[in-house]
Design a protein around this motif. Structure first.
Motif, PDB file in Angstrom:
ATOM      1  N   GLN A 198       0.863  -1.170   0.000  1.00  0.00           N
ATOM      2  CA  GLN A 198       0.000   0.000   0.000  1.00  0.00           C
ATOM      3  C   GLN A 198       0.902   1.223   0.000  1.00  0.00           C
ATOM      4  OE1 GLN A 198      -3.411  -0.722   0.142  1.00  0.00           O
ATOM      5  NE2 GLN A 198      -3.698   1.383  -0.490  1.00  0.00           N
ATOM      6  N   CYS A 199       0.621   2.152  -0.889  1.00  0.00           N
ATOM      7  CA  CYS A 199       1.343   3.428  -0.954  1.00  0.00           C
ATOM      8  C   CYS A 199       0.288   4.522  -0.901  1.00  0.00           C
ATOM      9  CB  CYS A 199       2.163   3.534  -2.232  1.00  0.00           C
ATOM     10  SG  CYS A 199       3.482   2.307  -2.358  1.00  0.00           S
ATOM     11  N   GLY A 200      -0.132   4.884   0.313  1.00  0.00           N
ATOM     12  CA  GLY A 200      -1.247   5.817   0.465  1.00  0.00           C
ATOM     13  C   GLY A 200      -2.504   5.164  -0.082  1.00  0.00           C
ATOM     14  N   PRO A 201      -3.211   5.827  -1.009  1.00  0.00           N
ATOM     15  CA  PRO A 201      -4.438   5.246  -1.563  1.00  0.00           C
ATOM     16  C   PRO A 201      -4.196   4.222  -2.679  1.00  0.00           C
ATOM     17  CG  PRO A 201      -4.103   7.421  -2.472  1.00  0.00           C
ATOM     18  CD  PRO A 201      -3.007   7.199  -1.457  1.00  0.00           C
ATOM     19  N   VAL A 202      -2.949   4.031  -3.068  1.00  0.00           N
ATOM     20  CA  VAL A 202      -2.595   3.153  -4.196  1.00  0.00           C
ATOM     21  C   VAL A 202      -2.102   1.803  -3.686  1.00  0.00           C
ATOM     22  CG1 VAL A 202      -1.051   2.904  -6.175  1.00  0.00           C
ATOM     23  CG2 VAL A 202      -1.982   5.145  -5.612  1.00  0.00           C
ATOM     24  N   THR A 203      -2.615   0.725  -4.286  1.00  0.00           N
ATOM     25  CA  THR A 203      -2.125  -0.625  -4.007  1.00  0.00           C
ATOM     26  C   THR A 203      -1.311  -1.081  -5.208  1.00  0.00           C
ATOM     27  OG1 THR A 203      -4.112  -1.093  -2.712  1.00  0.00           O
ATOM     28  CG2 THR A 203      -2.801  -2.987  -3.403  1.00  0.00           C
ATOM     29  N   MET A 204      -0.116  -1.615  -4.946  1.00  0.00           N
ATOM     30  CA  MET A 204       0.785  -2.033  -6.021  1.00  0.00           C
ATOM     31  C   MET A 204       1.294  -3.442  -5.757  1.00  0.00           C
ATOM     32  SD  MET A 204       3.232   1.313  -6.036  1.00  0.00           S
ATOM     33  CE  MET A 204       3.419   1.778  -7.726  1.00  0.00           C
ATOM     34  N   GLU A 205       1.531  -4.170  -6.824  1.00  0.00           N
ATOM     35  CA  GLU A 205       2.250  -5.442  -6.735  1.00  0.00           C
ATOM     36  C   GLU A 205       3.560  -5.244  -7.483  1.00  0.00           C
ATOM     37  OE1 GLU A 205       1.966 -10.043  -8.171  1.00  0.00           O
ATOM     38  OE2 GLU A 205       0.105  -9.028  -7.629  1.00  0.00           O
ATOM     39  N   VAL A 206       4.669  -5.299  -6.734  1.00  0.00           N
ATOM     40  CA  VAL A 206       5.996  -5.030  -7.263  1.00  0.00           C
ATOM     41  C   VAL A 206       6.817  -6.310  -7.191  1.00  0.00           C
ATOM     42  CG1 VAL A 206       8.056  -3.599  -7.004  1.00  0.00           C
ATOM     43  CG2 VAL A 206       5.827  -2.657  -6.445  1.00  0.00           C
ATOM     44  N   HIS A 207       7.535  -6.625  -8.272  1.00  0.00           N
ATOM     45  CA  HIS A 207       8.354  -7.839  -8.334  1.00  0.00           C
ATOM     46  C   HIS A 207       9.820  -7.487  -8.510  1.00  0.00           C
ATOM     47  CE1 HIS A 207       4.847 -10.537  -9.927  1.00  0.00           C
ATOM     48  NE2 HIS A 207       4.475  -9.743  -8.948  1.00  0.00           N
ATOM     49  N   ARG A 208      10.687  -8.277  -7.895  1.00  0.00           N
ATOM     50  CA  ARG A 208      12.130  -8.173  -8.108  1.00  0.00           C
ATOM     51  C   ARG A 208      12.593  -9.512  -8.674  1.00  0.00           C
ATOM     52  NH1 ARG A 208      15.243  -7.225  -2.987  1.00  0.00           N
ATOM     53  NH2 ARG A 208      14.748  -9.397  -2.698  1.00  0.00           N
ATOM     54  N   LEU A 209      13.081  -9.476  -9.907  1.00  0.00           N
ATOM     55  CA  LEU A 209      13.535 -10.692 -10.569  1.00  0.00           C
ATOM     56  C   LEU A 209      14.877 -11.127 -10.024  1.00  0.00           C
ATOM     57  CD1 LEU A 209      12.673  -9.774 -14.246  1.00  0.00           C
ATOM     58  CD2 LEU A 209      11.345 -11.181 -12.693  1.00  0.00           C
ATOM     59  N   ASP A 210      15.067 -12.435  -9.915  1.00  0.00           N
ATOM     60  CA  ASP A 210      16.376 -12.967  -9.552  1.00  0.00           C
ATOM     61  C   ASP A 210      17.363 -12.585 -10.645  1.00  0.00           C
ATOM     62  OD1 ASP A 210      15.329 -14.131  -7.313  1.00  0.00           O
ATOM     63  OD2 ASP A 210      15.471 -16.184  -8.039  1.00  0.00           O
ATOM     64  N   GLU A 211      18.612 -12.389 -10.250  1.00  0.00           N
ATOM     65  CA  GLU A 211      19.636 -12.064 -11.237  1.00  0.00           C
ATOM     66  C   GLU A 211      19.886 -13.280 -12.119  1.00  0.00           C
ATOM     67  OE1 GLU A 211      23.180 -10.199  -9.842  1.00  0.00           O
ATOM     68  OE2 GLU A 211      22.075  -9.081  -8.322  1.00  0.00           O
ATOM     69  N   LYS A 212      19.851 -13.039 -13.403  1.00  0.00           N
ATOM     70  CA  LYS A 212      20.060 -14.104 -14.378  1.00  0.00           C
ATOM     71  C   LYS A 212      20.369 -13.420 -15.703  1.00  0.00           C
ATOM     72  CE  LYS A 212      17.528 -17.709 -16.775  1.00  0.00           C
ATOM     73  NZ  LYS A 212      16.281 -18.402 -16.949  1.00  0.00           N
ATOM     74  N   GLU A 213      21.221 -13.997 -16.469  1.00  0.00           N
ATOM     75  CA  GLU A 213      21.534 -13.401 -17.765  1.00  0.00           C
ATOM     76  C   GLU A 213      20.250 -13.245 -18.568  1.00  0.00           C
ATOM     77  OE1 GLU A 213      24.256 -14.387 -21.625  1.00  0.00           O
ATOM     78  OE2 GLU A 213      24.895 -15.119 -19.673  1.00  0.00           O
ATOM     79  N   GLY A 214      20.028 -12.064 -19.088  1.00  0.00           N
ATOM     80  CA  GLY A 214      18.836 -11.810 -19.879  1.00  0.00           C
ATOM     81  C   GLY A 214      17.637 -11.386 -19.049  1.00  0.00           C
ATOM     82  N   ALA A 215      17.788 -11.313 -17.724  1.00  0.00           N
ATOM     83  CA  ALA A 215      16.676 -10.881 -16.884  1.00  0.00           C
ATOM     84  C   ALA A 215      16.431  -9.391 -17.100  1.00  0.00           C
ATOM     85  CB  ALA A 215      16.977 -11.161 -15.410  1.00  0.00           C
ATOM     86  N   HIS A 216      15.344  -8.902 -16.577  1.00  0.00           N
ATOM     87  CA  HIS A 216      14.996  -7.500 -16.728  1.00  0.00           C
ATOM     88  C   HIS A 216      16.181  -6.633 -16.306  1.00  0.00           C
ATOM     89  CE1 HIS A 216      13.105  -3.680 -16.068  1.00  0.00           C
ATOM     90  NE2 HIS A 216      12.178  -4.099 -16.878  1.00  0.00           N
ATOM     91  N   PRO A 217      16.529  -5.617 -17.090  1.00  0.00           N
ATOM     92  CA  PRO A 217      17.747  -4.851 -16.809  1.00  0.00           C
ATOM     93  C   PRO A 217      17.756  -4.160 -15.444  1.00  0.00           C
ATOM     94  CG  PRO A 217      16.437  -3.790 -18.527  1.00  0.00           C
ATOM     95  CD  PRO A 217      15.831  -5.140 -18.262  1.00  0.00           C
ATOM     96  N   HIS A 218      16.626  -3.741 -14.943  1.00  0.00           N
ATOM     97  CA  HIS A 218      16.583  -3.069 -13.645  1.00  0.00           C
ATOM     98  C   HIS A 218      16.285  -4.046 -12.516  1.00  0.00           C
ATOM     99  CE1 HIS A 218      16.820   0.753 -15.659  1.00  0.00           C
ATOM    100  NE2 HIS A 218      15.825   0.387 -16.420  1.00  0.00           N
ATOM    101  N   GLY A 219      15.734  -5.215 -12.843  1.00  0.00           N
ATOM    102  CA  GLY A 219      15.405  -6.192 -11.822  1.00  0.00           C
ATOM    103  C   GLY A 219      14.048  -5.981 -11.190  1.00  0.00           C
ATOM    104  N   TRP A 220      13.501  -4.761 -11.225  1.00  0.00           N
ATOM    105  CA  TRP A 220      12.216  -4.448 -10.597  1.00  0.00           C
ATOM    106  C   TRP A 220      11.175  -4.154 -11.673  1.00  0.00           C
ATOM    107  CZ3 TRP A 220      11.483  -4.837  -5.451  1.00  0.00           C
ATOM    108  CH2 TRP A 220      12.610  -4.811  -4.638  1.00  0.00           C
TER     109      TRP A 220
END
Length: 86
Positions: A57-79
């Motif tokens: 919960q971020c004030g009135p906003v609900t978010m689902e945030v993911h952090r990818l495990d480090e792996k070659e080719g994974a999302h560049p920011h990880g989040w």
């Protein structure tokens, strides 16, 4: 919640690694409460890495945030912002 599936920037973490400040689409969101935390395996048949997931919960906003495990080719920011309800 609506699906977002876009990269986001996490600029601060709590001591246990929970995202505390999230930036997405030019806005900054501050954690007010952790609603859920879990680990997802990813779709191995598509080569997706495992990830840590938080529903927060971020004030009135609900978010689902993911952090990818480090792996070659994974999302560049990880989040990434998986889902959001505002």
């Amino acid at each position: 919640m609506r699906a977002i599936q876009q990269p986001c920037e996490v600029t601060h973490l709590t001591p246990d690694g929970t995202p505390k400040v999230i930036r997405w689409a030019g806005r900054t969101y501050h954690l007010t409460q952790v609603l859920d935390q879990y680990r997802a395996g990813g779709r191995w048949w598509l080569g997706e890495p495992s990830r840590d997931c938080w529903v927060i919960q971020c004030g009135p906003v609900t978010m689902e945030v993911h952090r990818l495990d480090e792996k070659e080719g994974a999302h560049p920011h990880g989040w990434f912002l998986a889902r959001m309800q505002d």
